[in-house]
Scaffold this motif. Structure first.
Motif, mmCIF file in Angstrom:
data_model
loop_
_atom_site.group_PDB
_atom_site.id
_atom_site.type_symbol
_atom_site.label_atom_id
_atom_site.label_comp_id
_atom_site.label_asym_id
_atom_site.label_seq_id
_atom_site.Cartn_x
_atom_site.Cartn_y
_atom_site.Cartn_z
ATOM 1 N N VAL A 177 -10.419 14.887 18.934
ATOM 2 C CA VAL A 177 -11.497 15.606 18.125
ATOM 3 C C VAL A 177 -12.645 14.618 17.776
ATOM 4 O O VAL A 177 -12.311 13.423 17.395
ATOM 5 C CB VAL A 177 -10.771 15.936 16.683
ATOM 6 C CG1 VAL A 177 -11.549 16.469 15.858
ATOM 7 C CG2 VAL A 177 -9.292 16.671 17.046
ATOM 8 N N ALA A 178 -13.768 15.094 17.928
ATOM 9 C CA ALA A 178 -15.113 14.181 17.699
ATOM 10 C C ALA A 178 -15.916 14.925 16.602
ATOM 11 O O ALA A 178 -15.815 16.186 16.375
ATOM 12 C CB ALA A 178 -15.759 14.172 18.784
ATOM 13 N N GLY A 179 -16.716 13.850 15.976
ATOM 14 C CA GLY A 179 -17.482 14.295 14.964
ATOM 15 C C GLY A 179 -18.214 13.148 14.247
ATOM 16 O O GLY A 179 -18.251 12.197 14.710
ATOM 17 N N GLN A 180 -18.410 13.387 12.718
ATOM 18 C CA GLN A 180 -18.845 12.380 12.018
ATOM 19 C C GLN A 180 -18.053 12.281 10.731
ATOM 20 O O GLN A 180 -18.376 11.705 9.934
ATOM 21 C CB GLN A 180 -20.161 12.826 11.491
ATOM 22 C CG GLN A 180 -20.227 14.157 10.593
ATOM 23 C CD GLN A 180 -21.714 14.293 9.907
ATOM 24 O OE1 GLN A 180 -22.362 13.507 9.634
ATOM 25 N NE2 GLN A 180 -21.722 15.642 9.694
ATOM 26 N N PHE A 181 -16.784 12.588 10.791
ATOM 27 C CA PHE A 181 -15.919 12.282 9.692
ATOM 28 C C PHE A 181 -15.763 10.667 9.411
ATOM 29 O O PHE A 181 -15.684 10.129 10.376
ATOM 30 C CB PHE A 181 -14.620 13.194 9.851
ATOM 31 C CG PHE A 181 -13.910 13.148 11.310
ATOM 32 C CD1 PHE A 181 -13.494 12.058 11.686
ATOM 33 C CD2 PHE A 181 -14.551 14.150 12.068
ATOM 34 C CE1 PHE A 181 -12.781 12.091 13.149
ATOM 35 C CE2 PHE A 181 -13.830 14.386 13.386
ATOM 36 C CZ PHE A 181 -13.113 13.117 13.734
ATOM 37 N N THR A 182 -15.106 10.506 8.262
ATOM 38 C CA THR A 182 -14.785 9.193 7.823
ATOM 39 C C THR A 182 -13.540 8.994 7.468
ATOM 40 O O THR A 182 -13.148 7.689 7.330
ATOM 41 C CB THR A 182 -15.910 8.607 6.621
ATOM 42 O OG1 THR A 182 -15.569 9.458 5.409
ATOM 43 C CG2 THR A 182 -17.364 8.539 7.027
ATOM 44 N N ASP A 183 -12.790 10.124 7.208
ATOM 45 C CA ASP A 183 -11.403 9.976 7.102
ATOM 46 C C ASP A 183 -10.723 11.099 8.054
ATOM 47 O O ASP A 183 -11.130 12.194 7.618
ATOM 48 C CB ASP A 183 -11.170 10.084 5.486
ATOM 49 C CG ASP A 183 -9.719 10.084 5.008
ATOM 50 O OD1 ASP A 183 -8.761 9.975 6.173
ATOM 51 O OD2 ASP A 183 -9.396 10.454 4.006
ATOM 52 N N PHE A 184 -9.402 10.773 8.477
ATOM 53 C CA PHE A 184 -8.881 11.822 9.365
ATOM 54 C C PHE A 184 -7.342 11.617 8.886
ATOM 55 O O PHE A 184 -6.736 10.811 9.425
ATOM 56 C CB PHE A 184 -8.876 11.664 10.716
ATOM 57 C CG PHE A 184 -8.386 13.186 11.656
ATOM 58 C CD1 PHE A 184 -9.436 13.645 12.188
ATOM 59 C CD2 PHE A 184 -7.350 13.222 11.408
ATOM 60 C CE1 PHE A 184 -8.905 15.105 12.686
ATOM 61 C CE2 PHE A 184 -6.907 14.466 12.018
ATOM 62 C CZ PHE A 184 -7.747 15.462 12.681
ATOM 63 N N SER A 185 -7.030 12.249 8.000
ATOM 64 C CA SER A 185 -5.358 11.984 7.553
ATOM 65 C C SER A 185 -5.072 10.675 7.127
ATOM 66 O O SER A 185 -4.082 10.318 7.578
ATOM 67 C CB SER A 185 -4.386 12.711 8.726
ATOM 68 O OG SER A 185 -4.624 14.080 8.871
ATOM 69 N N GLY A 186 -6.035 9.947 6.619
ATOM 70 C CA GLY A 186 -5.780 8.772 6.077
ATOM 71 C C GLY A 186 -6.158 7.563 7.133
ATOM 72 O O GLY A 186 -6.111 6.482 6.820
ATOM 73 N N THR A 187 -6.626 7.833 8.326
ATOM 74 C CA THR A 187 -7.111 6.996 9.166
ATOM 75 C C THR A 187 -8.762 6.875 9.171
ATOM 76 O O THR A 187 -9.285 8.093 9.110
ATOM 77 C CB THR A 187 -7.045 7.283 10.637
ATOM 78 O OG1 THR A 187 -5.445 7.287 10.846
ATOM 79 C CG2 THR A 187 -7.535 6.638 11.529
ATOM 80 N N TYR A 188 -9.327 5.788 8.700
ATOM 81 C CA TYR A 188 -10.438 5.778 8.099
ATOM 82 C C TYR A 188 -11.690 5.395 9.428
ATOM 83 O O TYR A 188 -11.196 4.597 10.103
ATOM 84 C CB TYR A 188 -10.761 4.921 7.052
ATOM 85 C CG TYR A 188 -10.167 5.463 5.956
ATOM 86 C CD1 TYR A 188 -10.591 6.350 5.011
ATOM 87 C CD2 TYR A 188 -8.920 4.710 5.392
ATOM 88 C CE1 TYR A 188 -9.822 6.735 3.882
ATOM 89 C CE2 TYR A 188 -8.088 5.176 4.276
ATOM 90 C CZ TYR A 188 -8.587 6.400 3.500
ATOM 91 O OH TYR A 188 -8.037 6.605 2.443
ATOM 92 N N ASN A 189 -12.778 5.913 9.380
ATOM 93 C CA ASN A 189 -13.826 5.326 9.962
ATOM 94 C C ASN A 189 -13.822 5.537 11.325
ATOM 95 O O ASN A 189 -14.266 4.442 12.274
ATOM 96 C CB ASN A 189 -14.382 3.870 9.602
ATOM 97 C CG ASN A 189 -14.612 4.052 8.018
ATOM 98 O OD1 ASN A 189 -15.009 4.952 7.540
ATOM 99 N ND2 ASN A 189 -14.319 3.027 7.282
ATOM 100 N N ARG A 190 -13.014 6.611 12.014
ATOM 101 C CA ARG A 190 -12.757 6.831 13.436
ATOM 102 C C ARG A 190 -13.431 8.193 13.831
ATOM 103 O O ARG A 190 -12.636 8.835 13.574
ATOM 104 C CB ARG A 190 -11.314 6.520 13.823
ATOM 105 C CG ARG A 190 -10.877 5.008 13.583
ATOM 106 C CD ARG A 190 -11.646 4.180 14.703
ATOM 107 N NE ARG A 190 -10.635 2.815 14.590
ATOM 108 C CZ ARG A 190 -11.216 1.950 13.819
ATOM 109 N NH1 ARG A 190 -11.972 1.891 12.696
ATOM 110 N NH2 ARG A 190 -10.238 0.675 13.790
ATOM 111 N N PRO A 191 -14.506 8.148 14.341
ATOM 112 C CA PRO A 191 -15.068 9.371 14.483
ATOM 113 C C PRO A 191 -14.734 10.331 15.679
ATOM 114 O O PRO A 191 -15.415 11.237 16.432
ATOM 115 C CB PRO A 191 -16.691 9.350 14.571
ATOM 116 C CG PRO A 191 -16.650 7.778 14.972
ATOM 117 C CD PRO A 191 -15.713 6.972 14.643
#
Length: 819
Positions: free
Chosen positions: A359-373
């Motif tokens: 999954v790619a994007g500009q998100f800064t939080d994915f289910s508590g995993t931070y700063n991995r776009p």
């Protein structure tokens, strides 16, 4: 009482402050698209400059464990503007550009899209598109590309010619990049083609925003024969507004995403003939525009027929936290659990051969995993720790505030400062070093767009549109329970002198849904004494920004419902209780391009500076900056330079000169940051000696006269400065006020209690009085109307204040202690 006499200084150009250390500031990058190569490596493109600590601009190749493929990186060389990546033959890759002129820079050479790479990262010199896509004689861009098995390439986009050959938004290129004359689309699509995929039998499927193809009605979806002609055997009974993504399943069925109308308005399936598949029934939660990506792929189909997708809404409460999976019949697959999902909408999905999903994007939080776009999910949807590359870009500072002790609280898109992981809110010491303890205590999942300090050093933030508060230590303050602001993303916060909190926000400009200003008590409870109208003529339709006046009234900029029911872009002024101040009559702002208000500033005499993106006010041309009279009328005597670009921040200096920051140019003047005299003319003492190389988002004048700038720049005055800089400049705190004027300005009693009396120099021209608190906020303002003035202090807390007396000849300041 301490008397500060504001005398003149020699006018020297502004310079970077050597006493403020340069910081290394990074943020998560953006990944637009990703593909898997046959050997399991993954190639990602986007706006990033560093991967796993190594300079890697725009294109990166990863090994399956997330490490960087150093050989690919070395072979590729410097790159920029990569937007889409598609697989070609023999492991080759086709890269498109996000530049509107279709230009790509790879290996230090600029070429027109698409550029073809070999599997090892070298540019395929045998493939060259010449002048590429053009429209009306100007360079244009591609929306998608498709590699064919025979080495040819199909391109679609916004063009009427390709490399000088007429081509109606679609063309086939030979293996060398030349236009193939054997491809005959006729007049092509009536509007832009957004995507193209291969269909069984050598045929092609195209989607986009067109109504016709070669004169035949087809409503945003068409199947073409291999030569580009329209396939009349592909028929269907539903008209679509737009088709953004197409996936062909192994059995020939076709998955569509976009604005599709009908019973399945955002995700649908067709039979190979084009007829609607009546057995497909996706959840009703997937409403219009919920599933679609204009950038890459929003849908992927697994070998078992299950469908992985992402939405443009957070539907966590309905079991779809922006990423989900459907069974083959369209029902929601409850076994796919992505947790809370990404904090922002993804851009692309890629299904890997081992059953995992990228999954790619500009998100800064994915289910508590931070700063991995770029996140890898297991086959069950959970974040997969085996692949977590660190993909970064230079950080951005959106807001800055100074505490009474001189430390700077800074918010923006920030994930790393001076090598320390951070979460979008940090604090710097007065010398520019990072306050590591405070910064480590803050955990905010989204970039910070709003910031305000409370008198007790607690910090209010807007992160992801949500109001939060941090303790002076940086830890979260769980005693704040905001009420009445949960139903709209907040855009601005202000703390009034009495500690009450103003919050403004809105949901989109297209639909009127809950745009308003509310006031909270310090604990977050709703202030029932404040009631800004929410319906009817004069009510707020779209909130942009707001500012406090010294008399407690509130200026609000946005879009309002006019008497005729139409949007009216202007300013209104609210009384301290939220009701409309009818004495203020804002006129309409206009713009032929994108429109926004970004900054308001109130001058001591009550005039209002408005900065943003607009072209006119009340029918008079004003580009990005205007000054209004106190009643809302245009101040025709204020004549700023002609700006090209956007004004993000207007800062009124203590001496009434005006600092302007943004992303703009003005002939013969500093770029992105300049200063104006009170009449709007450029200040010649503010030169181009310390100009930022990119946009300025926020500005701060410190009590000592130094200026702090934050933004998206990476250099200042030619020296490296990432997102934050402090400069010294002349004419910040004062103008050349005659010493006699200061000596003849009387202030008593000292210390002050209930009242403070001021007698100005009778021979000078006194205009206004302002009393500022320790945070630099105006807590009292008064016009001079006689030989002396009295300020009532009984409602102010004890402490040290700054009294500012503004004369036509300059400004005199006194430090006043209130007991």
């Amino acid at each position: 009482m301490v008397l500060i006499i504001l005398a003149g200084q020699p006018a020297t150009a502004q310079t970077l402050d050597p006493g403020f250390a340069a910081a290394s500031i990074y943020a998560p990058g953006q990944v637009f698209a990703v593909v898997e190569q046959a050997d399991g490596r993954r190639v990602a493109v986007g706006t990033f400059t560093r991967v796993n600590g190594t300079a890697t601009p725009s294109i990166a190749c990863f090994n399956p464990d997330g490490s960087l493929d150093a050989t690919f990186r070395q072979n590729l060389g410097p790159a920029s503007a990569a937007f889409r990546v598609r697989k070609a033959n023999n492991g080759q890759l086709l890269i498109t550009s996000y530049a509107f002129d279709g230009t790509l820079t790879i290996g230090g050479v600029s070429r027109q899209e698409p550029v073809r790479l070999n599997a090892n990262g070298t540019v395929d010199a045998a493939f060259n598109t010449g002048t590429g896509a053009t429209k009306a004689g100007r360079r244009s861009y591609l929306n998608d590309v498709l590699a064919l098995p025979n080495g040819q390439t199909l391109v679609v986009g916004e063009f009427d010619a390709f490399n000088g050959v007429p081509a109606p938004g679609i063309a086939r290129l030979t293996a060398s990049g030349a236009v193939d004359a054997g491809f005959t689309p006729g007049t092509g699509a009536s509007r832009a083609i957004g995507t193209i995929v291969a269909a069984p039998g050598g045929k092609l499927l195209i989607g986009g925003y067109f109504q016709r193809y070669n004169g035949t009605l087809c409503y945003s979806l068409a199947r073409l024969n291999a030569d580009g002609s329209f396939d009349n055997t592909f028929t269907r009974g539903r008209a679509y507004n737009s088709v953004d993504n197409i996936v062909v399943q192994a059995n020939g069925n076709i998955i569509l995403a976009g604005d599709l109308n009908g019973p399945h308005p955002t995700l649908d399936r067709l039979l190979p003939t084009g007829a609607n598949d009546q057995t497909f029934a996706p959840p009703t939660a997937l409403r219009a525009y919920s599933v679609a990506s204009y950038i890459s792929d929003a849908v992927q189909v697994q070998p078992d027929g299950k469908i992985v997708f992402f939405t443009n809404y957070d539907l966590t409460g309905l079991g779809i936290p922006r990423v989900g999976r459907l069974n083959s019949d369209g029902s929601l697959d409850a076994s796919f659990q992505a947790g809370t999902g990404p904090s922002l909408n993804p851009y692309a999905l890629a299904l890997l051969t081992n059953g995992t999903v990228l999954v790619a994007g500009q998100f800064t939080d994915f289910s508590g995993t931070y700063n991995r776009p770029l996140m890898q999910l297991t086959s069950a949807g959970a974040p997969d720790a085996t692949f977590r590359p660190l993909i970064q870009a230079p950080g951005t500072v959106n807001v800055v505030a100074q505490q009474p002790d001189g430390r700077l609280v800074v918010g923006g898109n920030l994930s790393e400062v001076n090598g320390q992981p951070v979460h979008h809110l940090v604090r710097f010491n007065a010398d520019g070093s990072l306050d590591a303890a405070f910064s480590a205590n803050v955990v905010l999942g989204n970039r910070v767009t709003g910031l305000a300090l409370q008198p007790d050093d607690r910090v209010l933030t807007l992160s992801g549109g949500v109001l939060r508060r941090q303790l002076p230590s940086g830890l979260p303050d769980n005693t704040l329970n905001p009420q009445g602001v949960a139903d709209f993303p907040s855009r601005a916060i202000l703390v009034q002198p009495n500690g009450r909190i103003l919050v403004g926000g809105s949901i989109g400009a297209a639909v009127r849904v809950s745009a308003k200003v509310v006031r909270l008590l310090p604990d977050g409870s709703r202030d029932a004494t404040f009631a800004q109208p929410e319906t009817g003529p004069g009510s707020l339709n779209q909130f942009e920004t707001m500012a406090l006046q010294p008399n407690g009234k509130i200026l609000v900029a946005g879009s309002y419902i006019g008497a005729n029911g139409q949007d009216f872009r202007t300013l209104v002024r609210l009384e301290s209780n939220g009701t409309a101040d009818l004495s203020f009559q804002g006129r309409e702002f206009a713009s032929s391009l994108q429109f926004s208000f970004f900054s308001l500033a109130v001058q001591p005499e009550g005039k209002i500076l408005v900065g943003g993106s607009f072209s006119a006010y009340d029918g008079k041309a004003r580009a990005g900056l205007v000054r209004l009279q106190a009643d809302g009328a245009l101040d025709a005597g204020f004549t700023p330079p002609a700006f090209s670009g956007t004004i993000n921040k207007v800062l009124l200096q203590p001496n009434n000169r005006i600092l302007v920051g943004g992303g703009f140019t003005s002939p013969g003047l500093p770029t992105n940051l300049l200063r104006l005299l009170p009449d709007g003319q450029a200040d010649a003492t503010f030169a181009s000696t310390a100009a930022p190389d990119a946009g300025v988002h926020t500005l701060l004048a410190q009590p000592d006269g130094k200026l702090v700038a934050g933004g998206s720049f990476t250099s200042f005055g030619g020296q490296p400065r990432m997102a934050l800089a402090r400069i010294t400049a002349p004419n910040v705190l004062h103008v050349a006020t005659p010493r006699a004027v200061a000596g003849h300005t009387a202030v008593w009693p000292v210390p002050a209690h209930a009242t403070l009396h001021v007698a100005p120099d009778a021979a000078a021209h006194a205009q206004t009085l302002d009393l500022l608190d320790a945070l630099g906020r105006t807590v009292l303002h008064q016009e001079f109307s006689g030989a002396s003035a009295t300020l009532a202090l009984d409602t102010l807390p004890a402490g040290m204040y700054l009294l500012r007396v503004t004369y036509a000849e300059g400004i005199v300041s006194h430090r006043v202690q209130v007991q």
